[in-house]
Design a protein around this motif. Structure first.
Motif, PDB file in Angstrom:
ATOM      1  N   VAL A 237      45.732  27.278  41.743  1.00 14.28           N
ATOM      2  CA  VAL A 237      45.050  28.505  41.339  1.00 14.28           C
ATOM      3  C   VAL A 237      45.418  29.595  42.330  1.00 14.28           C
ATOM      4  N   ALA A 238      46.118  30.621  41.862  1.00 13.19           N
ATOM      5  CA  ALA A 238      46.510  31.743  42.711  1.00 13.19           C
ATOM      6  C   ALA A 238      45.518  32.880  42.527  1.00 13.19           C
ATOM      7  N   VAL A 239      44.810  33.230  43.585  1.00  8.79           N
ATOM      8  CA  VAL A 239      43.855  34.338  43.548  1.00  8.79           C
ATOM      9  C   VAL A 239      44.585  35.591  44.023  1.00  8.79           C
ATOM     10  N   LEU A 240      44.793  36.533  43.122  1.00  9.50           N
ATOM     11  CA  LEU A 240      45.527  37.749  43.454  1.00  9.50           C
ATOM     12  C   LEU A 240      44.566  38.785  44.021  1.00  9.50           C
ATOM     13  N   ALA A 241      44.675  39.046  45.306  1.00  7.43           N
ATOM     14  CA  ALA A 241      43.779  39.974  45.999  1.00  7.43           C
ATOM     15  C   ALA A 241      44.370  41.372  45.976  1.00  7.43           C
ATOM     16  N   LEU A 242      43.703  42.279  45.307  1.00  9.68           N
ATOM     17  CA  LEU A 242      44.099  43.682  45.279  1.00  9.68           C
ATOM     18  C   LEU A 242      43.280  44.446  46.307  1.00  9.68           C
ATOM     19  N   ASP A 243      43.847  45.501  46.835  1.00 15.62           N
ATOM     20  CA  ASP A 243      43.173  46.226  47.907  1.00 15.62           C
ATOM     21  C   ASP A 243      41.785  46.679  47.472  1.00 15.62           C
ATOM     22  N   GLY A 244      40.793  46.447  48.338  1.00 16.10           N
ATOM     23  CA  GLY A 244      39.422  46.836  48.032  1.00 16.10           C
ATOM     24  C   GLY A 244      38.655  45.840  47.198  1.00 16.10           C
TER      25      GLY A 244
ATOM     26  N   PHE B 143      47.628  45.565  50.006  1.00 14.25           N
ATOM     27  CA  PHE B 143      46.296  45.046  50.333  1.00 14.25           C
ATOM     28  C   PHE B 143      46.019  45.256  51.827  1.00 14.25           C
ATOM     29  N   ARG B 144      44.852  45.861  52.128  1.00 14.09           N
ATOM     30  CA  ARG B 144      44.481  46.112  53.515  1.00 14.09           C
ATOM     31  C   ARG B 144      43.173  45.420  53.897  1.00 14.09           C
ATOM     32  N   ALA B 145      42.165  45.548  53.055  1.00 13.96           N
ATOM     33  CA  ALA B 145      40.849  44.990  53.397  1.00 13.96           C
ATOM     34  C   ALA B 145      40.018  44.860  52.129  1.00 13.96           C
ATOM     35  N   THR B 146      38.940  44.118  52.241  1.00 16.47           N
ATOM     36  CA  THR B 146      38.016  44.008  51.117  1.00 16.47           C
ATOM     37  C   THR B 146      37.192  45.280  50.993  1.00 16.47           C
ATOM     38  N   GLY B 147      36.542  45.430  49.837  1.00 19.02           N
ATOM     39  CA  GLY B 147      35.659  46.559  49.609  1.00 19.02           C
ATOM     40  C   GLY B 147      34.227  46.099  49.436  1.00 19.02           C
ATOM     41  N   GLY B 148      33.377  47.006  48.927  1.00 14.97           N
ATOM     42  CA  GLY B 148      31.973  46.674  48.745  1.00 14.97           C
ATOM     43  C   GLY B 148      31.758  45.732  47.577  1.00 14.97           C
ATOM     44  N   PRO B 149      30.569  45.119  47.473  1.00 12.35           N
ATOM     45  CA  PRO B 149      29.441  45.297  48.399  1.00 12.35           C
ATOM     46  C   PRO B 149      29.690  44.589  49.723  1.00 12.35           C
ATOM     47  N   GLY B 150      29.013  45.049  50.745  1.00 12.37           N
ATOM     48  CA  GLY B 150      29.222  44.486  52.075  1.00 12.37           C
ATOM     49  C   GLY B 150      30.255  45.280  52.844  1.00 12.37           C
ATOM     50  N   PRO B 151      30.344  45.044  54.136  1.00 13.67           N
ATOM     51  CA  PRO B 151      31.296  45.777  54.973  1.00 13.67           C
ATOM     52  C   PRO B 151      32.725  45.346  54.681  1.00 13.67           C
ATOM     53  N   PRO B 152      33.699  46.230  54.891  1.00 13.05           N
ATOM     54  CA  PRO B 152      35.098  45.836  54.679  1.00 13.05           C
ATOM     55  C   PRO B 152      35.532  44.780  55.684  1.00 13.05           C
TER      56      PRO B 152
ATOM     57  N   GLU C 223      39.806  48.486  42.658  1.00 12.11           N
ATOM     58  CA  GLU C 223      39.182  49.800  42.841  1.00 12.11           C
ATOM     59  C   GLU C 223      39.990  50.934  42.205  1.00 12.11           C
ATOM     60  N   ASP C 224      41.308  50.895  42.353  1.00 10.40           N
ATOM     61  CA  ASP C 224      42.155  52.002  41.900  1.00 10.40           C
ATOM     62  C   ASP C 224      42.681  51.765  40.494  1.00 10.40           C
TER      63      ASP C 224
END
Length: 318
Positions: A6-13, A47-56, A80-81
């Motif tokens: 299972v590949a989880v594709l993480a997009l910025d934010g 990809f740089r960091a996670t977004g909300g909810p919660g701190p990046p 997000e974008d």
């Protein structure tokens, strides 16, 4: 024993819990005999960091887009974008995964990623309730399901984003290893396993209503969908002021009382269209719309299709 990748594709934010939920679900499931999953965290370009909810949170993913190349399942996180276009290479990687027969899933606004890649044209899909109108507007060739929590159409699964994608992971698990394994995994994670999107939505509505003390009022509203209920009447039944009942609805459902009433009416209209042969005119009257034209207007705004086309697609006789 074969291992399902299972590949989880993480997009910025992307929300942090969208990145961790698949590992929790499939990790718990892999404790069952004969069940084995490998969960890969794959960072999309930019990809740089996670977004909300919660701190990046800064996250270092072990994989990039190459992690999608031989994955059995690709799970796309919220994005997000969603109006800004896709990061370089993402559309091609997703299309390649679909072309070789992989299953593709998206959580919340991740559905916009699949839509932008051209993978959902002519198919049913859903997204977070805040974004269904936007999805239908931007991608009119998609049959947007405004009330579904998990929607399956061919190799594609889309989810409204509730519980960070836990519902869609359990759905995939049930498809792979049956409802017993999915149910035991669900109980281990202290979340109920639901049989379909309607029961998921009902359980979510019940949970948020009970936490706000609104359940009696919601039952009262659902029993009177055919009547022209007003906001003062709803507030009077809840034994509170208009401003207070509006605040409580927004805090616990994200909707105003009248928005919630509209959603309930549309949900019931969809059920009648699927399960009965009642003319659209009767469906409109039974669900509190002033005319068939009013039903069509709101139905198209939330789903991107008409009541008649929805019936053709979902009625057993179609």
């Amino acid at each position: 024993m074969s291992v399902t990748a299972v590949a989880v594709l993480a997009l910025d934010g992307a929300p942090g819990h969208h990145l961790t939920t698949p590992g929790l679900v499939f990790g718990a499931a892999s404790r069952h005999e004969g069940v084995a999953y490998e969960v890969r965290l794959c960072a999309a370009p930019g990809f740089r960091a996670t977004g909300g909810p919660g701190p990046p949170l800064a996250v270092r993913a072990p994989y990039g887009l190459e992690g999608l190349a031989d994955a059995d399942v690709v799970l796309v996180t919220a994005y997000e974008d969603r109006r800004a276009g896709l990061p370089e290479g993402v559309a091609a990687a997703l299309r390649a995964a679909a072309d070789r027969g992989g299953r593709i899933a998206a959580v919340g606004t991740g559905t916009f990623v699949l839509a932008a890649a051209g993978l959902l044209d002519g198919r049913r899909a859903t997204t977070g309730w805040r974004y269904v109108e936007e999805l239908a507007e931007l991608y009119p060739r998609i049959d947007v399901d405004a009330t579904g929590t998990v929607v399956e159409d061919g190799p594609f699964r889309t989810a409204a984003g509730v519980f960070g994608g836990m519902d869609i992971c359990l759905h995939l698990l049930a498809r792979d290893h049956g409802r017993r394994v999915a149910g035991e995994t669900s109980r281990e994670l202290i979340t109920p396993l639901h049989g379909d999107a309607d029961s998921v939505q009902e359980a979510i509505d019940r949970e948020v209503a009970e936490s706000a003390g609104l359940e009696p009022t919601l039952r009262w509203m659902r029993a009177r969908l055919h009547l022209p209920l007003t906001l003062p009447e709803i507030a009077a039944h809840a034994n509170t002021s208009v401003s207070s009942v509006t605040r409580r609805f927004r805090a616990h459902t994200g909707l105003s009382p009248l928005q919630y009433l509209l959603r309930a009416r549309l949900h019931e209209a969809m059920r009648l269209l699927r399960e009965t042969d009642a003319p659209v005119e009767h469906v409109a009257a039974a669900t509190g719309f002033s005319s068939p034209a009013a039903l069509r207007h709101h139905f198209r705004a939330l789903t991107g299709t008409t009541p008649r086309d929805y019936r053709r697609a979902h009625h057993p006789s179609a």
